[in-house]
Design a protein around this motif. Structure first.
Motif, PDB file in Angstrom:
ATOM      1  N   THR A 176       0.852  -1.188   0.000  1.00 58.50           N
ATOM      2  CA  THR A 176       0.000   0.000   0.000  1.00 58.50           C
ATOM      3  C   THR A 176       0.890   1.240   0.000  1.00 58.50           C
ATOM      4  N   THR A 177       0.269   2.402  -0.043  1.00 58.70           N
ATOM      5  CA  THR A 177       1.020   3.656   0.035  1.00 58.70           C
ATOM      6  C   THR A 177       1.122   4.149   1.472  1.00 58.70           C
ATOM      7  N   GLY A 178       0.936   3.261   2.430  1.00 58.42           N
ATOM      8  CA  GLY A 178       1.121   3.630   3.827  1.00 58.42           C
ATOM      9  C   GLY A 178      -0.025   3.168   4.706  1.00 58.42           C
ATOM     10  N   THR A 179       0.292   2.821   5.925  1.00 60.86           N
ATOM     11  CA  THR A 179      -0.730   2.421   6.885  1.00 60.86           C
ATOM     12  C   THR A 179      -1.684   3.584   7.144  1.00 60.86           C
ATOM     13  N   GLY A 180      -2.967   3.319   7.007  1.00 62.96           N
ATOM     14  CA  GLY A 180      -3.965   4.369   7.175  1.00 62.96           C
ATOM     15  C   GLY A 180      -4.357   5.038   5.876  1.00 62.96           C
ATOM     16  N   SER A 181      -3.665   4.698   4.779  1.00 59.39           N
ATOM     17  CA  SER A 181      -4.003   5.276   3.476  1.00 59.39           C
ATOM     18  C   SER A 181      -5.318   4.683   2.976  1.00 59.39           C
ATOM     19  N   SER A 182      -5.885   5.302   1.951  1.00 60.30           N
ATOM     20  CA  SER A 182      -7.146   4.802   1.401  1.00 60.30           C
ATOM     21  C   SER A 182      -6.989   3.387   0.856  1.00 60.30           C
ATOM     22  N   ASN A 183      -5.816   3.082   0.287  1.00 60.01           N
ATOM     23  CA  ASN A 183      -5.570   1.734  -0.226  1.00 60.01           C
ATOM     24  C   ASN A 183      -5.548   0.714   0.908  1.00 60.01           C
ATOM     25  N   HIS A 184      -4.915   1.088   2.003  1.00 65.10           N
ATOM     26  CA  HIS A 184      -4.857   0.197   3.162  1.00 65.10           C
ATOM     27  C   HIS A 184      -6.248  -0.037   3.737  1.00 65.10           C
ATOM     28  N   LEU A 185      -7.034   1.031   3.865  1.00 60.72           N
ATOM     29  CA  LEU A 185      -8.383   0.897   4.415  1.00 60.72           C
ATOM     30  C   LEU A 185      -9.252   0.012   3.521  1.00 60.72           C
ATOM     31  N   ALA A 186      -9.072   0.138   2.207  1.00 56.49           N
ATOM     32  CA  ALA A 186      -9.845  -0.687   1.274  1.00 56.49           C
ATOM     33  C   ALA A 186      -9.508  -2.165   1.442  1.00 56.49           C
ATOM     34  N   MET A 187      -8.229  -2.468   1.626  1.00 53.40           N
ATOM     35  CA  MET A 187      -7.825  -3.861   1.793  1.00 53.40           C
ATOM     36  C   MET A 187      -8.283  -4.421   3.137  1.00 53.40           C
ATOM     37  N   ILE A 221      -0.722  -5.711  -4.841  1.00 53.32           N
ATOM     38  CA  ILE A 221      -0.749  -4.327  -4.372  1.00 53.32           C
ATOM     39  C   ILE A 221      -2.156  -3.772  -4.513  1.00 53.32           C
ATOM     40  N   ALA A 222      -2.476  -2.839  -3.636  1.00 51.96           N
ATOM     41  CA  ALA A 222      -3.707  -2.063  -3.736  1.00 51.96           C
ATOM     42  C   ALA A 222      -3.262  -0.637  -4.016  1.00 51.96           C
ATOM     43  N   CYS A 223      -3.669  -0.084  -5.150  1.00 48.71           N
ATOM     44  CA  CYS A 223      -3.133   1.221  -5.523  1.00 48.71           C
ATOM     45  C   CYS A 223      -4.028   1.921  -6.532  1.00 48.71           C
ATOM     46  N   ASN A 224      -3.661   3.169  -6.855  1.00 47.34           N
ATOM     47  CA  ASN A 224      -4.295   3.874  -7.960  1.00 47.34           C
ATOM     48  C   ASN A 224      -3.881   3.185  -9.253  1.00 47.34           C
ATOM     49  N   LEU A 225      -4.758   3.191 -10.229  1.00 44.99           N
ATOM     50  CA  LEU A 225      -4.467   2.465 -11.459  1.00 44.99           C
ATOM     51  C   LEU A 225      -3.547   3.226 -12.410  1.00 44.99           C
ATOM     52  N   ALA A 226      -3.454   4.543 -12.263  1.00 45.01           N
ATOM     53  CA  ALA A 226      -2.662   5.343 -13.200  1.00 45.01           C
ATOM     54  C   ALA A 226      -1.218   4.856 -13.353  1.00 45.01           C
ATOM     55  N   PRO A 227      -0.483   4.574 -12.255  1.00 48.44           N
ATOM     56  CA  PRO A 227       0.907   4.123 -12.413  1.00 48.44           C
ATOM     57  C   PRO A 227       1.041   2.763 -13.091  1.00 48.44           C
ATOM     58  N   LEU A 228      -0.067   2.020 -13.214  1.00 43.67           N
ATOM     59  CA  LEU A 228      -0.005   0.678 -13.784  1.00 43.67           C
ATOM     60  C   LEU A 228      -0.295   0.644 -15.281  1.00 43.67           C
ATOM     61  N   ILE A 229      -0.768   1.772 -15.822  1.00 42.33           N
ATOM     62  CA  ILE A 229      -1.196   1.788 -17.222  1.00 42.33           C
ATOM     63  C   ILE A 229      -0.081   1.357 -18.164  1.00 42.33           C
ATOM     64  N   GLY A 230       1.118   1.842 -17.936  1.00 41.86           N
ATOM     65  CA  GLY A 230       2.228   1.508 -18.822  1.00 41.86           C
ATOM     66  C   GLY A 230       2.735   0.089 -18.665  1.00 41.86           C
ATOM     67  N   LEU A 231       2.258  -0.626 -17.648  1.00 43.54           N
ATOM     68  CA  LEU A 231       2.733  -1.990 -17.388  1.00 43.54           C
ATOM     69  C   LEU A 231       1.759  -3.045 -17.880  1.00 43.54           C
ATOM     70  N   HIS A 232       0.603  -2.615 -18.362  1.00 40.71           N
ATOM     71  CA  HIS A 232      -0.434  -3.582 -18.751  1.00 40.71           C
ATOM     72  C   HIS A 232      -0.005  -4.384 -19.974  1.00 40.71           C
TER      73      HIS A 232
END
Length: 232
Positions: A176-187, A221-232
């Motif tokens: 995640t991008t840190g404990t307490g982040s939106s990604n962490h809370l979602a997971m 990982i739980a994250c924003n999708l933007a950084p993953l676009i180039g890896l698809h």
């Protein structure tokens, strides 16, 4: 393009309003009678901005917040007439940068881009170094799409397969991008609803989490999708 220009203009106006309010003073004591023409003349003399503006990103370079800030920093100087410098102050899931902004002088020369977690820290964590009342919102900049990503060679190709696997093999590591982040809370919400156990591994940015996923150090990982676009 029209929407982007409107957002830039709204952000610029918001920054200038903050500077104007700061220039007018923030004393809570009853104000003494003033000469209205003199007061109006004083406000007209306030010129902003007269120096570069610091745009704080509370995460490491390469993440969604960083991309948004750098996009604005490229265009805002044309409206404001001064450079906008992006500064990354990562750590604590966004709290380090948030605290820096909250403690800065409210003169419009320190701004930031934050998720709701960073902007409303007291609702997500205990003993936070600042509160939402220490910040002044200007405008919404973007809507982020969050998701779960695994390596291409992973045996799970959908969420059902992943949940079933974790039930039989508890303790999988997710970034995640840190404990307490939106990604962490979602997971944590997913784990609670699916009644599974996973281990969080916090990173300073989506880019760092993605790098560790590709390197095989974590399982997903739980994250924003933007950084993953180039890896698809």
């Amino acid at each position: 393009m029209k929407r982007k220009h409107s957002l830039l203009l709204l952000l610029a106006i918001g920054i200038m309003v903050i500077a104007l309010l700061a220039g007018c003073g923030g004393s809570k004591e009853p104000a003494a009678p003033v000469d209205e023409p003199a007061q109006e003349a004083k406000q007209e003399e306030i010129k902003y901005p007269t120096r570069p503006i610091e745009f704080v990103v509370p995460y490491a370079p390469g993440g969604m917040s960083d991309l948004v800030a750098r996009s604005f920093a490229t265009e805002l100087p044309e409206i404001l007439g001064q450079p906008v410098v992006v500064v990354n102050k990562d750590g604590g899931g966004g709290l380090v940068g948030g605290q820096y902004v909250a403690a800065a002088k409210p003169d419009g020369y320190t701004i930031s881009v934050m998720s709701y977690v960073g902007a409303l820290p007291e609702y997500h964590r205990r003993d936070v170094p600042y509160k939402s009342t220490d910040l002044v919102p200007i405008c919404a900049t973007s809507q982020n799409i969050h998701g779960i990503a695994v390596r291409k060679d992973a045996p799970w190709q959908n969420i059902e397969d992943l949940v079933e696997y974790v039930r039989e093999n508890p303790g999988m590591k997710y970034g995640t991008t840190g404990t307490g982040s939106s990604n962490h809370l979602a997971m944590e919400l997913l784990s609670s609803m699916a009644e599974i156990e996973m281990e969080e591994v916090p990173f300073d940015s989506d880019a760092a989490a993605t790098s560790n996923l590709l390197g095989g150090h974590i399982d997903l990982i739980a994250c924003n999708l933007a950084p993953l676009i180039g890896l698809h």
